[in-house]
Design a protein around this motif. Structure first.
Motif, PDB file in Angstrom:
ATOM      1  N   ASP A   1      -3.694  -1.677  -5.882  1.00  0.00           N
ATOM      2  CA  ASP A   1      -3.153  -2.128  -4.593  1.00  0.00           C
ATOM      3  C   ASP A   1      -3.861  -3.422  -4.189  1.00  0.00           C
ATOM      4  O   ASP A   1      -5.054  -3.420  -3.894  1.00  0.00           O
TER       5      ASP A   1
ATOM      6  N   THR B   1       0.830  -1.205   0.000  1.00  0.00           N
ATOM      7  CA  THR B   1       0.000   0.000   0.000  1.00  0.00           C
ATOM      8  C   THR B   1       0.867   1.258   0.000  1.00  0.00           C
ATOM      9  O   THR B   1       0.622   2.204  -0.760  1.00  0.00           O
TER      10      THR B   1
ATOM     11  N   ASP C   1      -7.981  -3.737  -1.708  1.00  0.00           N
ATOM     12  CA  ASP C   1      -7.857  -4.398  -0.409  1.00  0.00           C
ATOM     13  C   ASP C   1      -9.021  -3.959   0.478  1.00  0.00           C
ATOM     14  O   ASP C   1      -9.218  -2.760   0.681  1.00  0.00           O
TER      15      ASP C   1
ATOM     16  N   ASN D   1      -6.719   0.631   3.034  1.00  0.00           N
ATOM     17  CA  ASN D   1      -5.607   1.475   3.505  1.00  0.00           C
ATOM     18  C   ASN D   1      -5.139   2.493   2.474  1.00  0.00           C
ATOM     19  O   ASN D   1      -4.769   3.611   2.819  1.00  0.00           O
TER      20      ASN D   1
HETATM   21 MG    MG Z   1      -1.908  -3.020   2.063  1.00  0.00          MG
END
Ligand code: MG
Ligand code: ADP
Length: 266
Positions: A133, A23, A46, A50
């Motif tokens: 990500d 991330t 994700d 994040n």
């Molecule tokens: Mg991550």
């Protein structure tokens, strides 16, 4: 201004280990590219969200997120949000709904290609990069990322056990290459959380370089407190503390990426 790619480069940032810097790498490479005139979309795949948090993207229970895109065919253009203080940077956010997607996707048609389909329906001609990500697993979300992208970037933490599990990741990339996305290439490996005071960091770096050769960026990202502080302010380290060692390392990494000819499959 860095050179623009001929067409949008779609790069998944993947490694099924958690906490290796996926991330952090996605957010900061994206911010650095955007600061140098590239138009960049970050796709947060994700369920922890994040990357969305680190980019300061507001979310609530009404937010249309990447979940709606994967499961309900929502258009990418309807959920991509501009990132505050970063012209050229957008984020397709994740919300906690995404935690269920891994299971909901199982019963859908072309479940491995939902993200690819969403990108195909999206006008990427105004974009230079899409960075995805990935979550810390090799499940359907990560497979969707690998099917939808041209390039995989793997962050490797310069710690003991860093290489454990890498074989499995490489085998998954090969499986996707042979069955779902022949154009896929591991284009970039980035060494993160490098601690120059330890011999271990150096050993991991040497081992990764001897094994993977030129896909490993020359730049290594040092361990830096500023890097880990930035997300709590909803900022990348590039805007939080541009003069920090972390920010210069991510800028140098992004410069290498921008100046490397995209590899196989393009
Ligand atoms: Mg991550
Ligand atoms: P992943 O997405 O792979 O799980 P993260 O990017 O969330 O990994 O990083 C894991 C933790 O390590 C986070 O708390 C992050 O702030 C911290 N971190 C990542 N890179 C650095 C760095 N270069 N220096 C210091 N802390 C870092």
């Amino acid at each position: 201004m860095w050179p623009r790619p001929e067409r949008c480069r779609v790069i998944s940032v993947a490694n099924q280990k958690g906490g290796v810097g996926k991330t952090t790498t996605t957010v900061n490479i994206a911010a650095a590219l955007a600061m140098h005139g590239q138009r960049v979309l970050v796709v947060d795949l994700d369920p922890q969200g994040n990357a969305s948090t680190a980019l300061g993207v507001e979310r609530d229970s009404q937010t249309r997120s990447i979940y709606h895109c994967l499961v309900e065919d929502e258009e990418m253009s309807k959920l991509a949000q501009p990132v505050p203080d970063n012209p050229n940077l957008w984020c397709a956010p994740a919300t906690i709904d995404l935690a269920g997607a891994e299971i909901e996707l199982v019963s859908l048609v072309a479940r491995e290609a939902r993200l690819k389909r969403a990108f195909a329906a999206y006008d990427t001609s105004e974009l230079d990069y899409i960075l995805v990500d990935c979550p810390p697993s090799l499940g359907l979300l990560t497979v969707n990322a690998m099917v939808a992208c041209d390039e995989v970037m793997i962050p490797i933490q310069c710690e003991y056990y860093a290489l454990e599990g890498l074989g499995q990741l490489l085998r998954n990339v090969e499986l996707v290459q042979s069955h779902l996305n022949p154009g896929l290439a591991i284009s970039t490996i980035l060494l993160t959380m490098y601690d120059g005071r330890t011999r271990l960091s150096q050993q991991v770096a040497d081992e990764v370089r001897s094994h993977f050769g030129e896909v490993v960026l020359n730049t290594v990202v040092p361990r830096s407190v500023r890097v880990s502080e930035a997300p709590s302010y909803g900022k990348s380290v590039m805007t939080y503390d541009p003069s920090s060692t972390g920010a210069s390392a991510y800028e140098a990494s992004a410069r290498e990426i921008a100046h490397r000819a995209p590899t196989v499959g393009r």
